[in-house]
Design a protein around this motif. Structure first.
Motif, PDB file in Angstrom:
ATOM      1  N   LYS A 160      14.320  69.648  54.821  1.00  0.00           N
ATOM      2  CA  LYS A 160      13.988  70.598  55.549  1.00  0.00           C
ATOM      3  C   LYS A 160      12.804  70.257  56.180  1.00  0.00           C
ATOM      4  O   LYS A 160      12.139  70.549  57.441  1.00  0.00           O
ATOM      5  CB  LYS A 160      13.794  71.420  54.398  1.00  0.00           C
ATOM      6  N   LEU A 161      12.027  69.128  56.127  1.00  0.00           N
ATOM      7  CA  LEU A 161      11.243  68.519  56.851  1.00  0.00           C
ATOM      8  C   LEU A 161      11.701  67.574  58.262  1.00  0.00           C
ATOM      9  O   LEU A 161      10.931  67.677  58.923  1.00  0.00           O
ATOM     10  CB  LEU A 161       9.734  67.057  55.537  1.00  0.00           C
ATOM     11  N   ASN A 162      12.541  67.204  57.890  1.00  0.00           N
ATOM     12  CA  ASN A 162      12.677  66.450  59.419  1.00  0.00           C
ATOM     13  C   ASN A 162      14.157  67.951  59.720  1.00  0.00           C
ATOM     14  O   ASN A 162      13.816  67.475  61.155  1.00  0.00           O
ATOM     15  CB  ASN A 162      14.596  65.529  58.784  1.00  0.00           C
ATOM     16  N   ARG A 222       8.860  67.162  61.047  1.00  0.00           N
ATOM     17  CA  ARG A 222       7.925  66.463  60.457  1.00  0.00           C
ATOM     18  C   ARG A 222       8.438  64.948  59.547  1.00  0.00           C
ATOM     19  O   ARG A 222       8.753  65.056  58.417  1.00  0.00           O
ATOM     20  CB  ARG A 222       7.290  67.245  59.245  1.00  0.00           C
ATOM     21  N   TYR A 223       8.446  64.552  60.437  1.00  0.00           N
ATOM     22  CA  TYR A 223       9.109  63.388  60.119  1.00  0.00           C
ATOM     23  C   TYR A 223       8.343  61.681  59.302  1.00  0.00           C
ATOM     24  O   TYR A 223       8.467  61.868  58.222  1.00  0.00           O
ATOM     25  CB  TYR A 223      10.425  62.012  61.221  1.00  0.00           C
ATOM     26  N   SER A 224       7.417  62.074  59.350  1.00  0.00           N
ATOM     27  CA  SER A 224       6.126  61.392  58.970  1.00  0.00           C
ATOM     28  C   SER A 224       6.295  61.272  57.549  1.00  0.00           C
ATOM     29  O   SER A 224       6.569  60.806  56.666  1.00  0.00           O
ATOM     30  CB  SER A 224       5.287  60.932  59.564  1.00  0.00           C
ATOM     31  N   GLU A 225       6.067  62.900  57.275  1.00  0.00           N
ATOM     32  CA  GLU A 225       6.322  63.407  55.949  1.00  0.00           C
ATOM     33  C   GLU A 225       7.279  63.456  54.861  1.00  0.00           C
ATOM     34  O   GLU A 225       7.310  63.294  53.609  1.00  0.00           O
ATOM     35  CB  GLU A 225       5.986  64.879  55.746  1.00  0.00           C
ATOM     36  N   ALA A 226       8.740  63.892  55.947  1.00  0.00           N
ATOM     37  CA  ALA A 226       9.763  63.128  55.077  1.00  0.00           C
ATOM     38  C   ALA A 226       9.795  61.811  54.804  1.00  0.00           C
ATOM     39  O   ALA A 226      10.851  61.455  53.993  1.00  0.00           O
ATOM     40  CB  ALA A 226      11.093  63.276  56.081  1.00  0.00           C
TER      41      ALA A 226
END
Length: 1322
Positions: free
Chosen positions: A1049-1051, A1055-1059
Motif C-alpha cells: 500500500k505504501l508503494n 512512500r518508498y522509504s517507509e515501504a
C-alpha cells in the motif's frame, strides 16, 4: 400655473410719415419694421429711431396721390432682400431693401383684396376682387387660379354609410320632435364686417384656409386648400362667424370668433371644417368686435385684438389687446393692454415677431411703434418659515386664482380661492417682508394697485364646514402717480415693505430704465407717489429680492447684473461683485432669477431660454427646465426627467457643477439628491419648512412629491432637537425606514429613550418601530447602518459615533427600550415589552411566554392593564402559532402549553392525547420525548442518558440517527460498558466517513485491538498497526505477511522509504526493500542496504541502469521546460506590446479623460480586438476554493484570449518553481553518477540544469518588472504623447480596480542558497 410678465417695452415715436400705417411686417434678420401707408413704404429701426430706407408709392403711380389707396398686404422676403406689397388696385410690388427701388412684378385688373405668403416663402396667395384665388411661386409664376366659392365640399368629404334615416335615430332628451325640426337658417355676417377674404397658412405650409362671405347666405364660410390649390374641406354652417381667422402654427386648430345670442366666443376648427372647442371672451354680447386673432410662433399665446362697438362719452372708442394662454383645457387671460379712446394712440397694426416667440409689435395711427417682450414667470410667495402658505397666484382676466399649497393641493384651473377685481390683472407681487409673505398686490390694466391681506381666521364657516384655506381680503387700493402714456408703462413691480413698492419704467433714453421707489402719499391716501428715482444705464428686464438678506438684484437686457442699495435715504445702483471684488455678469440674458447663498457667499442664479443654469458667470448645468430656492436648498428639474435637490450650505460652485453633471446611473441609486419625475415636469413651488415639492406636468395637472433630500434634512432637524414624534409621523407617512431614528445618532437615542417613549406614547407606534428594526435585520441577514447605505450623509455632515458594544443593533435597542418601559409602567407597555423580547435577533420566546404565564397566575389590577389572554393573542400575532406552541412545549410547563393551545386553531383531539401521554411519563423520559418531538436532539440525549439501563438501546439509536457520538461519549465514563458500545459505534461511523485511523484509535483505547488493527491497516497507518500487532501479539509469519501488505500500500502511495523499512525490518526481505528504494530514487539508502546485506549484485543489475535512466529522464524534462519557458516569455512580450499600442491609440483618440484608458495597463485583462469576453457575476458568492478554480478557468493560454498575459505569467511562475524544486534531487543524482564514474553524464546534467536556472533567473525582472502591481509610473518617452502623459498622471489618482481583477502572480523566489553543484565536475 405660469403668468406672462412684461420684461421690457420699447416705445419709439420718432417716425412721422404721411397718412397712417395700413400694413406692417417685421424683418427677421435685422428686427426693423416695414410699414406701409397710403403714400409710402418705410423701413424703420425702433431701437435707434432711424429710418433705414423709404420709397414713395404714389410717385410711380402704384397708389393714387389723393391718399385713397389701400395696401392690402406686406411681407418681408429675406431670401430676396426685398419686401412684397399688394395694393387694392391690383399691383404686386417688390421693394428692394438695398437699393430702395420699387418694381411691379404683376398686376390684376380686377383688384386685390388680400395677399398671404406661405411660411417657407415659396408660395403666395392673392385674392382678387372677383372672389378668386391666385396661387403663384416666389418668382411670381402663376400656378393656378380658382374661385373662392366652390359647390363641392372638397377631397375630405365625409362618407355616409347609410345606417338608417335621421327620423329613426335616437335623439336623447329632445325626443322625436328633433327629427322634424327644421334646420335653423344661417344669419348673414354682421354689419361691421369688412367683407374681405382672410387667408391664413398652417405652420408647415402644406395647407391654407380662406374665410370669405358666401354669396348665397351672406355669412362667412371657411375653406381649406392644400399647397397645390386643391380644395380639401369646407366648414359647416356656423351662425355668427366673424372675420378674424388665424391658423395655429403647430397645425392643430384654426382660430376664429363667433357671436352667439348670449356670448362672444373664440372658436376653433379642425382642418376638416368641424368645430373643436371654444372659450368665451369676458365681454357682453355687443360690447366689442374682434379685429384680428394672432398666434405667436410657438403656439403658446393667442392675441385677441378688440375694439369697442359703441363710442364712449367723448365719442371715441376704446381698443384692447388681450393675451390668452391655455393649460389643462382652460383658457386664461394673462395680459390686457388698454390703449384708451385717443384716436392717435389706437393700434392700426399688430403682429408677433417671427424670431422671438414672446415679442409683440404694435404700431399706432400716429406712427408710434411699441415693442413688448414677455416672459413666463410663476408668482409664488417668498416666505422662509412655517407661517408662509406657499401661495401661488395665477392671473385669469379680472380674477386672481390663489392656491395655498401648505393647506391643500388644488389642480388648476381650480384654486383655493379667487380674488375678483374690477379690471383685468397684469401683474401680481407678494410682500417680501417676513411674516407677511401671504399678502399680495395686484397691478391692473386701469393703472391701480390693489392690496390684499389676511383677515381674521376662523376655523369654521357659517355653514359649519371647516375652513382649510382662508381667503385674502381687499385692504386698500392705490393709483401710482406715474405717467402712463402707453399700456404697462410701469413694470417689474416689487412689494418690498408694507408701504414701499419698487417699479421699473422706461428711461429718458431707449437704452435706459428708471427705478421708481413708490410710497403712499401723505396728502392723498390712495395715491402712490414717487419718493425717489434711480436712472439705470441699461434696460432692466428682471428684478429679484432675497427674503434672507434683503438684497435686490437687477438684470439688464444684455445679461449685466446690478445691485440696488434701497434701504437708505438716497437709493443707488452698483455693479454686482463677488467676494474678491470682481464684477460679475451673466454671459447671456436669463429669463428666471433667484438669489441664494452658496458656502456663505451670495450668488444670483439665472436660467436662460436654452436651459442653461448660471451662478453669476459660472455655468452650473445645461439641461435645466426649471429651478427654485427653498431655505438652504436648490431644486432643479432637468430635461432628462430628474429632480435634483442640493443643499447649498454644504457645496461650492464646483460642487454644484459636479452634482448637476451626474447622470443618476447605477452608482447613484442611493443618492438622496436625485429623483425621477415625469417627462416635462416643472417646479411650481416648494413648501417652506416642509418636505413637499409641487410640480406641474406639460398638460397642466399638478403632482406633489416629497423629495428625499428635503425629507431627510427635515428628519435630521427633528431628531437633533429630539422631536421624535414629528420625525416618526413623517417617516411612517413617507415610508422612510424607522431604523433611521436610531442610526442618525445612536448615542443620543440611547440617552433619550424615555423621551422617545413619552413622545410616541402609542403602544402601536413603539411596536411598529421595534418590528421594522427587526425586519431590516432579518431581510438582509446582517447589521446595516441606514445612514451609510439607504440614506447616506453628505460628505460635510459629521459622522455620529457608534456605541462601542459587541451586541447587535437590534438587541441593543430592544434591551434598552424594554428596560426603560419596565421601569416606567410595565402594565401599560406590556405588549411593547413582549415585542422587545420577540424581535431580538434570537427571539426570547420562552421569556415572553413566561411573562404571559405570570400574567395569568397574577392578573394585574391596574386599570387598562393587559390581560394574559390579550397578551397571548398579541404574541400569536407576532409569532407563528405552531412555533409558539413548540416553544411553550419546550418549557415543559403543561399549563403554559394548554394556554397557548387554547388560543390557537388546533383541534383538542390532536394535542390533548399527546399532552396526557407526556404527563404519564417519568420526568426525564418525558423531557426526552418532548425534546425529540421538537427535534432538540442534544437535549433529548442528555435527558435519556439519565433514564436508566432499559432506555440505552433507544439512546444508542438516537446517537446513530443524529450522529451525536461526541456528545454521547461525554455523558458516560470510560469504565462504563455503554462507553465501549458507543466507541465501537463511533468507530464504525468514522470508517464509513473514510477516517479509519481515528476509528482505530477509538477501538484501540476501548480494548478492541483486532478491530483496531484492521482499521489501521485500512488507513495505511503502519506504525500503529505494527504496535497493535505486537500487542496482540501476532505470530512472526502473520506479522511478516502484515508488513508485506502494508508495504504494498505504501508503494502505491509513493512512500518508498517507509515501504523499504517494513520490508527490511519486519518482512525480512532485503532485496524487495532495496528495489523499493531504487524506485523512489533514494540512492544512498539503497547503497547502505546493499552493503549491509552484502548484495553487491543488485548494483549491477538494478542500481546502475536506474541511475542512467534517471539521468536521461531529468535531461529531457529540463530541455522541455526550458523550451516551453522561452516560448511563453516571447509571447508575453508580444502581448504586452500590443496592449500598450492599443492604450496609446485610445488616449490619442479620446483624450486623457477617457474612462477606458486604464483598462489597457499591463496588469489589465482586456485584449485589443479580442473575440472573448467573461463575467464574474456568477461566482461572487462561491467558496474561496471554487472561486480560485473559476478564476483559473479564465486564464487561457490561447492566443487572443482576454487574460492571455496573466495566464502566461502564471505558467512561467509554475515552470520556475518546478525547476527550482529539483535542486536536491539533481544533487543526489550527481553524487551517485560520480561515485560510479559516470562523469560525462554527470557533467552534462549539471551543465543543463545550471543553464536552465540561469535562463529563468535572468528572465524574472523582464516578466515581473518593478511596480507592476502598484500604480503605473508616469508614462514618458519618445513614443508618448501629451494626452498619454496626462492620462498616466491622472491614472495614479483613480481608484484601484477590484482585488479580483487586479490580481497578478507574484514573482517566484529562487533558492539560490541551496548548494547542489559538485565541484569535482567543474
Amino acid at each position: 400655473m405660469r403668468n406672462l410678465k412684461l420684461l421690457k417695452s420699447l416705445r419709439s415715436s420718432e417716425l412721422q410719415g404721411p397718412g397712417s400705417p395700413q400694413c406692417f411686417s417685421v424683418r427677421a434678420d435685422t428686427g426693423s419694421l416695414l410699414i406701409a401707408s397710403q403714400y409710402s413704404i418705410t423701413e424703420y429701426d425702433p431701437r435707434t429711431g432711424q429710418v433705414v430706407s423709404e420709397a414713395s408709392l404714389t410717385a410711380d403711380g402704384f397708389l393714387p396721390e389723393d391718399g385713397s389707396g389701400v395696401v392690402v398686404g406686406l411681407q418681408d422676403l429675406a431670401e430676396l432682400e426685398s419686401a412684397c406689397l399688394a395694393t387694392a388696385g391690383g399691383d404686386v410690388v417688390l421693394f428692394n431693401l438695398n437699393t430702395c427701388q420699387l418694381e411691379c412684378v404683376g398686376s390684376v385688373d380686377r383688384g386685390l383684396t388680400s395677399m398671404s405668403w406661405s411660411p417657407d416663402e415659396e408660395l403666395v396667395i392673392l385674392t382678387t376682387g372677383q372672389e378668386t384665388i391666385i396661387m403663384m411661386t416666389k418668382d411670381f409664376e402663376p400656378i393656378t387660379e380658382v374661385g373662392i366659392h366652390q359647390d363641392d365640399f372638397g377631397e375630405g368629404k365625409f362618407i355616409t354609410v347609410g345606417w338608417g334615416k335621421k327620423e329613426t335615430q335616437f335623439h336623447g332628451s329632445e325626443g322625436k320632435q328633433a327629427a322634424q325640426r327644421k334646420i335653423q337658417e344661417v344669419q348673414p355676417a354682421v354689419s361691421w364686417d369688412d367683407r374681405r377674404p382672410r387667408v391664413t397658412w398652417r405652420g408647415d405650409g402644406q395647407l391654407f384656409a380662406v374665410s370669405a362671405i358666401c354669396p348665397q347666405t351672406g355669412a362667412r364660410k371657411v375653406r381649406v386648400w392644400n399647397r397645390e390649390g386643391v380644395l380639401q374641406a369646407t366648414s359647416e354652417p356656423i351662425n355668427g362667424l366673424e372675420q378674424a381667422l388665424c391658423w395655429k402654427p403647430s397645425g392643430s386648430l384654426i382660430a376664429s370668433t363667433q357671436r352667439h345670442p348670449n356670448k362672444h366666443s373664440v372658436v376653433f376648427m379642425e382642418k376638416n371644417g368641424l368645430l373643436h372647442g371654444d372659450f368665451a371672451l369676458p365681454l357682453s354680447k355687443d360690447q366689442a368686435k374682434v379685429r384680428e386673432l394672432l398666434w405667436n410662433s410657438d403656439s403658446a399665446v393667442l392675441v385677441v385684438w378688440l375694439e369697442d362697438m359703441s363710442a364712449g362719452e367723448d365719442g371715441q372708442v376704446n381698443t384692447y389687446i388681450q393675451l390668452w394662454t391655455v393649460a389643462n383645457y382652460h383658457w386664461y387671460l394673462k395680459q390686457s393692454l388698454e390703449f384708451g379712446p385717443d384716436p392717435q394712440k389706437v393700434p392700426v397694426c399688430v403682429c408677433w415677431d417671427p424670431e422671438c416667440s414672446l415679442r409683440l409689435h404694435v404700431v399706432t395711427r400716429s406712427w408710434t411703434s411699441i415693442t413688448y417682450d414677455w416672459g413666463w414667470t410663476t408668482e409664488r410667495s417668498t416666505g422662509l418659515d412655517a407661517t408662509d402658505n406657499a401661495s401661488v397666484a395665477v392671473i385669469d382676466g379680472e380674477k386672481i386664482l390663489v392656491t395655498t399649497f401648505r393647506q391643500c393641493v388644488v389642480p388648476p384651473p381650480m384654486c383655493s380661492f379667487e380674488l375678483q377685481l374690477k379690471s383685468p390683472v397684469n401683474q401680481v407681487t407678494f410682500l417680501c417682508q417676513p411674516e407677511g409673505t401671504n399678502q399680495l398686490a395686484a397691478f391692473t390694466a386701469d393703472g391701480q394697485i390693489s392690496i390684499y391681506t389676511q383677515g381674521e381666521k376662523s376655523n369654521k364657516s357659517a355653514d359649519g364646514f371647516r375652513v382649510v384655506s382662508h381667503p385674502l381680503i381687499l385692504q386698500k387700493s392705490f393709483r401710482p402717480a406715474v405717467l402712463q402714456d402707453v399700456p404697462l408703462a410701469l413694470r417689474q413691480l416689487l412689494w418690498l415693505q408694507d408701504e414701499l413698492f419698487l417699479g421699473v419704467s422706461p428711461g429718458l433714453l431707449p437704452t435706459s430704465s428708471t427705478l421708481l421707489m413708490l410710497r403712499p402719499s401723505q396728502d392723498a391716501g390712495d395715491t402712490l407717489t414717487v419718493r425717489s428715482e434711480v436712472e439705470v444705464d441699461g434696460v432692466v428686464v428682471s428684478v429679484v429680492h432675497s427674503s434672507q438678506t434683503g438684497t435686490v438684484a437687477l438684470q439688464l437686457e444684455d445679461g449685466r447684473i446690478r445691485k440696488l442699495i434701497w434701504d437708505c435715504q438716497e437709493p443707488s445702483v452698483e455693479d454686482w461683485r463677488d467676494s474678491s471684488g470682481c464684477s460679475i455678469n451673466f454671459p447671456v440674458p436669463c429669463v428666471q432669477m433667484a438669489l441664494c447663498s452658496i458656502s456663505g457667499e451670495e450668488y444670483l442664479l439665472g436660467l436662460t431660454e436654452r436651459s442653461h443654469l448660471y451662478a453669476g458667470d459660472s455655468e452650473l448645468a445645461s439641461s435645466v427646465s426649471s429651478f427654485a430656492i427653498c431655505n438652504d436648498f436648490l431644486l432643479v428639474t432637468t430635461h432628462s426627467h430628474t429632480c435634483r435637490c442640493l443643499q447649498l450650505s454644504t457645496l461650492t460652485v464646483k460642487g454644484l457643477q459636479a452634482a448637476l453633471a451626474s447622470d443618476g446611473g447605477q452608482n447613484d441609486q442611493n443618492d438622496e439628491t436625485l429623483r425621477r419625475v415625469e417627462r416635462g415636469s416643472r417646479i411650481v413651488t416648494v413648501v417652506p419648512q416642509d418636505t413637499r415639492v409641487i410640480l406641474q406636468m406639460p398638460r397642466g395637472n399638478l403632482e406633489t412629491i416629497h423629495h428625499r433630500a428635503l425629507v431627510l434634512a427635515q428628519l435630521r432637524k427633528w431628531l437633533d432637537s429630539l422631536k421624535f414624534r414629528d420625525a416618526f409621523e413623517c417617516m411612517r407617512k413617507l415610508r422612510i425606514n424607522l431604523n433611521f431614528i436610531y442610526d442618525h445618532n445612536p448615542k443620543a437615542f440611547l440617552e433619550n429613550i424615555e423621551t422617545f417613549i413619552k413622545q410616541l406614547s402609542s403602544i402601536n407606534h413603539i411596536n411598529l418601530f421595534l418590528t421594522e428594526l427587526n425586519f431590516l435585520f432579518r431581510f438582509l441577514l446582517r447589521e446595516e447602518d441606514t445612514t451609510g447605505s439607504m440614506y447616506p450623509r453628505s460628505e460635510s455632515s459629521p459622522v455620529q459615533p457608534q456605541p462601542a458594544s459587541k451586541q447587535k443593533k437590534v438587541d441593543v435597542v430592544c434591551d434598552a427600550l424594554r428596560s426603560v418601559m419596565e421601569s416606567m409602567d410595565p402594565n401599560k407597555f406590556c405588549l411593547s415589552i413582549l415585542t422587545a423580547h420577540v424581535k431580538k435577533t434570537v427571539p426570547e420566546l420562552e421569556i415572553a411566554l413566561q411573562k404571559v404565564h405570570e400574567l395569568r397566575e397574577n392578573p394585574p389590577k391596574a386599570p387598562g392593564a393587559v390581560s394574559a389572554e390579550e397578551a397571548l393573542k398579541y404574541l400569536l400575532f407576532l409569532v407563528n402559532v405552531n412555533d409558539l406552541y413548540d416553544y411553550s412545549l419546550g418549557t415543559y410547563d403543561f399549563d403554559l402549553v394548554l394556554m397557548v393551545a387554547e388560543k390557537s386553531q388546533k383541534d383538542p383531539k390532536e394535542y390533548l392525547p399527546f399532552l396526557n401521554m407526556l404527563k404519564s411519563l417519568e420526568p426525564n423520559y418525558q423531557r426526552y420525548t418532548i425534546d425529540k418531538h421538537l427535534k432538540r436532539y442534544r437535549k433529548a440525549l442528555h435527558h435519556i442518558s439519565k433514564c436508566g439501563e432499559e432506555h440505552f438501546p433507544e439512546a444508542l439509536q438516537l446517537v446513530k440517527e443524529q450522529k451525536l457520538y461526541s456528545e454521547a461519549l461525554r455523558l458516560y465514563t470510560a469504565d462504563n460498558a455503554h462507553y465501549k458500545t458507543l466507541s465501537c459505534a463511533y468507530a464504525e461511523h468514522l470508517v464509513e466517513q473514510q477516517q479509519a485511523e481515528q476509528a482505530g484509535l477509538l477501538l484501540w483505547r476501548c480494548g478492541e485491538p483486532a478491530r483496531a488493527l484492521q482499521a489501521f491497516a485500512t488507513s495505511s497507518s503502519w506504525r500503529n498497526a505494527i504496535c497493535v500487532a505486537q500487542q496482540i501479539p501476532l505470530p512472526p509469519d502473520q506479522l511478516a505477511l502484515l508488513a508485506r501488505d502494508l508495504a504494498e500500500k505504501l508503494n502505491e502511495q509513493r512512500r518508498y522509504s517507509e515501504a523499504a523499512l517494513l520490508l527490511d525490518q519486519y518482512a525480512k526481505d532485503c532485496e524487495e526493500a532495496i528495489l523499493a528504494l531504487i524506485t523512489g530514487a533514494s540512492w544512498e539508502e539503497a547503497l547502505r542496504l546493499i552493503y549491509m546485506h552484502n548484495r553487491q549484485d543488485i548494483t549491477e543489475t538494478n542500481l546502475k541502469p536506474a541511475i542512467l535512466e534517471a539521468v536521461n529522464t531529468q535531461t529531457s524534462f529540463l530541455e522541455a521546460q526550458v523550451g516551453t519557458f522561452t516560448r511563453h516569455k516571447t509571447r508575453l512580450a508580444v502581448v504586452r506590446e500590443q496592449k500598450e499600442k492599443a492604450r496609446l491609440d485610445m488616449l490619442d483618440e479620446d483624450g486623457p479623460d477617457c474612462a477606458d484608458a486604464e483598462l489597457y495597463s499591463e496588469a489589465s485583462s482586456v485584449m485589443t480586438n479580442s473575440k472573448y469576453s467573461h463575467s464574474n457575476s456568477r461566482i461572487s458568492s462561491r467558496s474561496s476554493k471554487n472561486r480560485r478554480k473559476a478564476e483559473r478557468k479564465k486564464l487561457s493560454l490561447k492566443e487572443g484570449s482576454p487574460m492571455e498575459d496573466r495566464a502566461l505569467m502564471f505558467a512561467l511562475a509554475e515552470i520556475i518553481t518546478t525547476v527550482d524544486k529539483m535542486r536536491e534531487e539533481v544533487h543526489n543524482l550527481l553524487k551517485v553518477l560520480v561515485l560510479f564514474q559516470f562523469d560525462k553524464q554527470a557533467e552534462k546534467l549539471q551543465l543543463s540544469y545550471d543553464e536552465a536556472l540561469q535562463v529563468m533567473e535572468a528572465a524574472v525582472p523582464e516578466v515581473w518588472p518593478e511596480g507592476l502591481q502598484t500604480s503605473q509610473a508616469p508614462l514618458t518617452g519618445p513614443n508618448s504623447t501629451a494626452n498619454s502623459i496626462m492620462a498616466s498622471f491622472q491614472q495614479q489618482q483613480r481608484p484601484a480596480a477590484s482585488q479580483q481583477d487586479a490580481e497578478v502572480p507574484t514573482a517566484p523566489k529562487m533558492r539560490n542558497g541551496v548548494r547542489w553543484k559538485l565541484s569535482v565536475l567543474k
